[in-house]
Every structure is written in structure tokens, then in C-alpha cells.
Scaffold this motif. Structure first.
Motif, short mmCIF file in Angstrom:
data_model
loop_
_atom_site.label_atom_id
_atom_site.label_comp_id
_atom_site.label_asym_id
_atom_site.label_seq_id
_atom_site.Cartn_x
_atom_site.Cartn_y
_atom_site.Cartn_z
N SER A 28 5.98 11.46 -43.78
CA SER A 28 7.00 11.56 -44.80
C SER A 28 6.46 11.40 -46.00
N THR A 29 6.71 10.24 -45.74
CA THR A 29 6.47 9.02 -46.27
C THR A 29 5.31 9.07 -47.69
N THR A 30 5.34 8.72 -49.52
CA THR A 30 4.27 8.13 -49.97
C THR A 30 4.45 7.42 -50.45
N ILE A 31 2.68 6.38 -50.19
CA ILE A 31 3.02 4.97 -50.29
C ILE A 31 1.63 5.03 -51.78
N ALA A 32 2.29 4.06 -52.94
CA ALA A 32 1.04 3.86 -53.76
C ALA A 32 0.90 1.93 -54.36
N CYS A 33 -0.20 1.73 -54.16
CA CYS A 33 0.12 0.57 -54.76
C CYS A 33 -1.21 -0.13 -55.98
N VAL A 34 -0.98 -0.88 -56.65
CA VAL A 34 -2.18 -1.10 -57.42
C VAL A 34 -2.34 -2.73 -56.58
N ALA A 94 -7.29 -14.76 -55.71
CA ALA A 94 -5.83 -14.64 -55.66
C ALA A 94 -5.74 -12.97 -56.76
N THR A 95 -4.89 -12.73 -56.10
CA THR A 95 -4.72 -10.99 -56.77
C THR A 95 -3.09 -10.78 -57.17
N THR A 96 -3.01 -10.26 -57.88
CA THR A 96 -1.17 -9.59 -57.92
C THR A 96 -1.06 -8.36 -56.99
N LEU A 97 -0.03 -8.00 -56.52
CA LEU A 97 0.36 -6.13 -56.22
C LEU A 97 1.66 -6.29 -55.94
N THR A 98 1.63 -4.44 -56.39
CA THR A 98 2.33 -3.79 -56.80
C THR A 98 2.37 -2.69 -55.84
N ALA A 99 3.22 -2.61 -55.16
CA ALA A 99 3.48 -1.83 -53.68
C ALA A 99 4.87 -0.92 -54.12
N ILE A 100 4.78 0.91 -53.95
CA ILE A 100 6.25 1.45 -53.86
C ILE A 100 5.96 2.13 -52.56
N ALA A 101 7.09 2.62 -51.77
CA ALA A 101 6.65 3.91 -50.78
C ALA A 101 7.80 4.64 -51.38
N ILE A 102 8.18 5.62 -51.01
CA ILE A 102 9.21 7.50 -51.42
C ILE A 102 9.26 7.25 -49.95
N THR A 103 10.49 7.33 -49.96
CA THR A 103 10.68 8.78 -48.54
C THR A 103 12.34 9.04 -48.98
N GLY A 105 14.04 10.42 -51.13
CA GLY A 105 14.63 10.44 -52.34
C GLY A 105 14.62 8.82 -53.03
N LYS A 106 14.14 8.21 -52.04
CA LYS A 106 14.76 6.46 -52.94
C LYS A 106 13.10 6.33 -52.54
N LEU A 107 13.21 4.55 -53.83
CA LEU A 107 12.46 4.67 -53.73
C LEU A 107 12.07 3.13 -53.22
N ILE A 108 11.13 2.45 -52.53
CA ILE A 108 11.65 1.02 -52.88
C ILE A 108 9.89 -0.09 -52.93
N GLY A 109 9.93 -0.75 -53.16
CA GLY A 109 9.04 -1.29 -53.18
C GLY A 109 8.96 -3.01 -53.44
N VAL A 110 7.41 -3.39 -53.64
CA VAL A 110 7.17 -4.60 -53.73
C VAL A 110 6.65 -5.78 -54.64
N HIS A 111 7.10 -6.59 -55.00
CA HIS A 111 5.76 -7.26 -56.26
C HIS A 111 5.39 -8.41 -56.92
N CYS A 112 4.26 -8.57 -56.88
CA CYS A 112 4.22 -9.99 -57.00
C CYS A 112 2.81 -10.38 -58.42
N GLY A 113 2.82 -11.29 -59.10
CA GLY A 113 2.15 -11.30 -60.05
C GLY A 113 2.36 -10.36 -62.17
N ASP A 114 1.73 -9.56 -62.18
CA ASP A 114 2.23 -9.71 -63.27
C ASP A 114 1.69 -7.99 -63.56
N SER A 115 0.92 -7.06 -62.95
CA SER A 115 1.25 -5.82 -62.76
C SER A 115 2.69 -4.87 -62.24
N ASP A 176 16.92 4.95 -56.57
CA ASP A 176 17.27 6.70 -55.97
C ASP A 176 16.16 7.23 -56.41
N LEU A 177 16.00 8.35 -56.69
CA LEU A 177 15.03 9.48 -57.72
C LEU A 177 15.95 10.33 -57.32
#
Length: 237
Positions: A28-34, A94-103, A105-115, A176-177
Motif C-alpha cells: 500500500s506504499t508508494t516510494i519515489a526517489c531521485v 558520489a551522488t545526492t539522494l532524495t527519497a519519499i514513501a507515502i502510506t 496519508g503520511k509522507l516520510i523521507g530522507v535526503h542528502c545533497g541538493d536534490s 501529513d498529506l
């Protein structure tokens, strides 16, 4: 809560696309990252793709919690560090990483860099991440005004990335979404050209995330891309 999404990544004016972008469902979770590989370090494309694969694999059969996302980001960092020892010219990749998970009605995420991650709601838009850059650090310390930051020559110098020596800074964030929210993950090839307010206007005019990413790509191309560019758009219904 239904999530519609679209992913677009393009090499822009460069021969190699060092960006990576993905979006998938896990139960039931949607996950996205760049991820945006650091071009000047060599092997940026290898680093971003490795980070993406490792991050996704680390979340297989794992509940989508803040700590599991953070663990997956650290696992991506360790995978890049291990690959640097292969001796194939990628010893500093090396690389940046920005990622989210939606489940639920809530978004949680992690982030490193400038994405970046941002959310548009109604007529407003808000950035959910803070760039790990020299310019942003000096701005937050009050040593640069917003106007001075725009023209600061070293504003894009990164101070944290996955694969760097030592321990990178990896932030956690949550939100909160509500139905109607529009979410965006972008690399700097997008947000250096399409600013937040314009992104909000484009999203308001696009009822489908595929239309939105195409509008963003058209805008970048019209203005002249200077780098690889990537966007993941997610529409909350």
C-alpha cells in the motif's frame, strides 16, 4: 488515498545522464526517489544508479518507516564506498539522494545533497528539504542575504553526498498529506531553471502528472538546459 505518478529524466546537454529517478509501489506504499551523480568526481552515473538500486533493494519486504528509509540510505552510501575500491576509475564517485514513501496519508523521507522534495497545496508550495550546500549553510548562518545567495559563485558546492569519505549528512523529514496535494522530487537541472512558484503554477494547470513532467521538460528545454534534469511528480487523489 490514491497516488498517481510520472517520472522523467533526461541527459540535457550532456553525453551521459548522471541522474537517476524511480517510483514504485510496495504493497500500500508508494516510494519515489531521485539521485544526481556528482559529475566532477567521475562515475556519477554509476553512483546514482547504484544508490537507486541499493535503496530500493534495501526496502524490499521492510515496513516503510523513517528508520527503514534512513537505513536504506546508509546502505546506499556503504554500497558506493565499497564500489569505490574496485579500482575502475570510480574511486571518488558520489551522488545526492532524495527519497519519499507515502502510506496511509503520511509522507516520510530522507535526503542528502541538493536534490529536492517539495509539496504544492492549493495556491502554495513548500520545499521539504534543505540543500546541503555551501551557499545554503552561509545563508542559514546569516552570512548571505537571499539576494547575495542568488549570485554567490560557490552556492552549488555540495557539503554532503552519498559516497563521500566520512559520514554524510542524511536528513529525515515527514509531512501529513491531503487529497489534492502535488509532490515533486527534482534534481538541480530542474529546480535551477524552474523555480518553486512556477512549478506550482504548472502543476495547477496540469490535471495529470504525466502532463506536468512534460510541461517541466518543455520549460527546461526552452530556456536551455545546463545539466541532466529529472523530476518525479506524484498527485494525491
Amino acid at each position: 488515498m490514491n497516488i498517481r505518478h510520472a517520472v522523467l529524466t533526461d541527459s540535457g546537454p550532456r553525453a551521459v545522464n548522471e541522474d537517476a529517478a524511480d517510483c514504485w509501489r510496495s504493497g500500500s506504499t508508494t516510494i519515489a526517489c531521485v539521485a544526481d551523480g556528482l559529475g566532477g568526481m567521475g562515475g556519477g552515473d554509476v553512483a546514482s544508479q547504484l544508490a537507486m538500486r541499493t535503496f530500493r533493494a534495501s526496502l524490499d519486504n521492510t515496513p516503510p518507516l523513517e528508520e527503514s528509509l534512513l537505513d536504506a540510505a546508509w546502505e546506499a552510501h556503504r554500497a558506493i564506498r565499497a564500489a569505490q575500491l574496485s579500482g575502475d576509475g570510480t574511486t571518488r564517485m558520489a551522488t545526492t539522494l532524495t527519497a519519499i514513501a507515502i502510506t496511509y496519508g503520511k509522507l516520510i523521507g530522507v535526503h542528502c545533497g541538493d536534490s529536492r522534495a517539495a509539496i504544492a497545496r492549493g495556491k502554495g508550495i513548500k520545499k521539504l528539504t534543505v540543500d546541503h550546500s555551501e551557499g545554503q549553510r552561509l545563508f542559514e548562518a546569516g552570512k548571505l542575504t537571499k539576494e547575495e545567495l542568488l549570485n554567490y559563485q560557490r552556492k552549488h558546492i555540495l557539503e554532503s553526498a552519498l559516497g563521500e569519505k566520512g559520514e554524510p549528512r542524511i536528513d529525515k523529514f515527514s509531512f501529513d498529506l491531503s487529497p489534492g496535494d502535488r509532490l515533486f522530487l527534482t534534481t538541480d537541472g530542474v529546480h535551477n531553471i524552474v523555480l518553486l512558484r512556477e512549478l506550482q503554477r504548472l502543476a495547477s494547470a496540469s490535471n495529470d502528472p504525466n502532463d506536468l513532467v512534460e510541461s517541466v521538460a518543455d520549460t527546461v528545454q526552452e530556456r536551455g538546459p545546463t545539466d541532466n534534469y529529472s523530476i518525479v511528480a506524484l498527485y494525491v487523489d
